[in-house]
Design a protein around this motif. Structure first.
Motif, mmCIF file in Angstrom:
data_model
loop_
_atom_site.group_PDB
_atom_site.id
_atom_site.type_symbol
_atom_site.label_atom_id
_atom_site.label_comp_id
_atom_site.label_asym_id
_atom_site.label_seq_id
_atom_site.Cartn_x
_atom_site.Cartn_y
_atom_site.Cartn_z
ATOM 1 N N TYR A 84 -7.977 14.594 33.243
ATOM 2 C CA TYR A 84 -9.567 14.894 33.046
ATOM 3 C C TYR A 84 -9.572 15.930 31.902
ATOM 4 C CZ TYR A 84 -13.821 17.526 33.838
ATOM 5 O OH TYR A 84 -15.163 18.093 33.757
ATOM 6 N N ARG A 85 -10.310 15.639 30.976
ATOM 7 C CA ARG A 85 -10.630 16.829 29.978
ATOM 8 C C ARG A 85 -12.033 17.462 30.139
ATOM 9 N NH1 ARG A 85 -7.612 13.746 24.703
ATOM 10 N NH2 ARG A 85 -5.375 13.479 25.914
ATOM 11 N N ILE A 86 -11.846 18.734 30.363
ATOM 12 C CA ILE A 86 -12.941 19.488 30.836
ATOM 13 C C ILE A 86 -14.252 19.178 30.010
ATOM 14 C CG2 ILE A 86 -12.357 21.455 29.223
ATOM 15 C CD1 ILE A 86 -12.988 23.325 31.184
ATOM 16 N N SER A 87 -15.413 19.220 30.925
ATOM 17 C CA SER A 87 -16.625 19.209 30.709
ATOM 18 C C SER A 87 -17.366 20.629 30.547
ATOM 19 C CB SER A 87 -17.493 18.391 31.576
ATOM 20 O OG SER A 87 -18.845 18.250 31.309
ATOM 21 N N TYR A 88 -17.929 20.871 29.477
ATOM 22 C CA TYR A 88 -18.540 22.398 29.323
ATOM 23 C C TYR A 88 -19.461 22.353 28.246
ATOM 24 C CZ TYR A 88 -15.753 23.322 25.005
ATOM 25 O OH TYR A 88 -15.165 23.030 23.918
ATOM 26 N N ILE A 89 -20.263 23.664 28.262
ATOM 27 C CA ILE A 89 -21.033 24.081 27.378
ATOM 28 C C ILE A 89 -20.959 25.807 27.134
ATOM 29 C CG2 ILE A 89 -23.550 24.376 26.427
ATOM 30 C CD1 ILE A 89 -24.278 21.957 27.882
ATOM 31 N N ALA A 90 -20.680 25.938 25.789
ATOM 32 C CA ALA A 90 -20.624 27.541 25.747
ATOM 33 C C ALA A 90 -21.592 27.700 24.824
ATOM 34 C CB ALA A 90 -19.128 27.536 24.901
ATOM 35 N N PHE A 91 -22.340 28.878 25.041
ATOM 36 C CA PHE A 91 -23.596 29.144 24.409
ATOM 37 C C PHE A 91 -23.546 30.486 24.283
ATOM 38 C CE2 PHE A 91 -23.863 28.021 28.832
ATOM 39 C CZ PHE A 91 -24.187 29.208 29.338
ATOM 40 N N CYS A 92 -24.613 30.976 23.179
ATOM 41 C CA CYS A 92 -24.769 32.557 22.975
ATOM 42 C C CYS A 92 -26.100 32.876 23.494
ATOM 43 C CB CYS A 92 -24.560 32.979 21.690
ATOM 44 S SG CYS A 92 -24.964 34.604 21.444
ATOM 45 N N ILE A 93 -26.696 33.740 24.063
ATOM 46 C CA ILE A 93 -27.765 33.982 24.634
ATOM 47 C C ILE A 93 -28.416 35.563 23.993
ATOM 48 C CG2 ILE A 93 -29.263 34.649 26.726
ATOM 49 C CD1 ILE A 93 -27.356 32.853 28.161
ATOM 50 N N ARG A 94 -29.732 35.473 23.489
ATOM 51 C CA ARG A 94 -30.091 36.681 22.970
ATOM 52 C C ARG A 94 -30.286 37.577 24.390
ATOM 53 N NH1 ARG A 94 -34.296 37.131 18.383
ATOM 54 N NH2 ARG A 94 -34.191 39.334 17.869
ATOM 55 N N ASN A 95 -30.350 39.069 24.187
ATOM 56 C CA ASN A 95 -30.686 40.059 24.996
ATOM 57 C C ASN A 95 -32.201 40.291 25.034
ATOM 58 O OD1 ASN A 95 -30.570 41.627 27.184
ATOM 59 N ND2 ASN A 95 -29.068 43.150 25.983
ATOM 60 N N ASN A 96 -32.859 39.411 25.296
ATOM 61 C CA ASN A 96 -34.281 39.828 25.395
ATOM 62 C C ASN A 96 -34.838 39.065 26.889
ATOM 63 O OD1 ASN A 96 -34.698 37.014 25.129
ATOM 64 N ND2 ASN A 96 -35.611 37.208 23.089
ATOM 65 N N GLN A 97 -36.244 39.159 27.086
ATOM 66 C CA GLN A 97 -36.539 38.705 28.129
ATOM 67 C C GLN A 97 -36.346 37.096 28.290
ATOM 68 O OE1 GLN A 97 -40.814 39.507 28.806
ATOM 69 N NE2 GLN A 97 -40.747 38.623 31.010
ATOM 70 N N GLN A 98 -36.704 36.524 27.578
ATOM 71 C CA GLN A 98 -36.438 35.023 27.576
ATOM 72 C C GLN A 98 -34.935 34.794 27.862
ATOM 73 O OE1 GLN A 98 -38.562 34.012 23.904
ATOM 74 N NE2 GLN A 98 -39.881 32.780 25.248
#
Length: 175
Positions: free
Chosen positions: A84-98
Motif C-alpha cells: 500500500y502506497r500512502i493516501s494523503y493530502i498536504a496543504f497550507c492554511i492561512r491563519n485567519n478566521q476561515q
C-alpha cells in the motif's frame, strides 16, 4: 509520511498570499491522481488554503504492479501480501478566521477511523511552508512510512477508509 510529527499551532504568515499564488501557478492538475482531481480543485478555490502534495493511495499485489493503479481491490481473497502506497493530502492554511475554521473541520476527519487516519505535520513541509498540515490514511503503527506491506484483509479495510476519507472532502466542499 516518513517525517510525521504531531500537528503544530497556526503561526502568522504575512507571505501566505504570495506563496498561495506561486503554488497555484505551479499546480499542474494533469499530474494529480484522477480520482482526487476535483478535491484538489476545490482546495485550490479556497482563498485561505492551498495544497502542497497529494496521493490517492495505491495497492500493488500479485499481477497488479502498476504504481498508478486506481482499480479497486478484487472481491476475492488473495493470499499474497499487498503493498500500500500512502493516501494523503498536504496543504497550507492561512491563519485567519476561515483558515482556523477549515483547520477545525479537517481535524475531525481522523474520526473515520483513528487507527488508520492521522492529522499531522511533517517537518520538511513546515520548514518549506509554515502552517502546512497533512491528512493521511495509514495504519497508526506505520504512520511514519510512505509505503507498507499488509495482508489482503487489512488492505481491504484501508481501501474502504481511503474511499470514505475522500468522500468526506467531497461532502465538506458540497456544503
Amino acid at each position: 509520511m516518513e517525517t510525521f510529527i504531531e500537528s503544530k499551532l497556526l503561526e502568522k504568515n504575512p507571505l501566505f498570499r504570495q506563496q498561495r499564488e506561486k503554488s497555484l501557478n505551479q499546480l499542474d492538475i494533469n499530474t494529480i491522481d484522477a480520482p482526487i482531481k476535483e478535491v484538489i480543485n476545490c482546495f485550490s478555490n479556497l482563498p485561505y488554503c492551498f495544497t502542497l502534495q497529494c496521493c490517492y493511495g495505491h495497492f500493488l499485489y500479485d499481477n497488479q504492479k502498476n504504481p498508478q493503479n486506481f482499480e479497486p481491490l478484487p472481491n476475492l481473497d488473495i493470499n499474497s501480501k499487498v503493498e500500500y502506497r500512502i493516501s494523503y493530502i498536504a496543504f497550507c492554511i492561512r491563519n485567519n478566521q476561515q483558515g482556523r475554521k477549515l483547520l477545525h473541520e479537517l481535524k475531525k476527519i481522523p474520526a473515520i477511523d483513528p487507527d488508520y487516519v492521522q492529522f499531522c505535520c511533517a517537518d520538511w513541509f513546515w520548514e518549506r511552508q509554515v502552517n502546512s498540515y497533512a491528512l493521511q490514511v495509514e495504519p497508526e503503527r506505520y504512520k511514519r512510512e510512505d509505503k507498507i506491506t499488509v495482508n489482503f484483509q487489512e488492505a481491504l479495510h484501508i481501501e474502504n477508509i481511503r474511499n470514505e476519507f475522500f468522500r468526506r472532502f467531497e461532502k465538506m466542499f458540497d456544503k
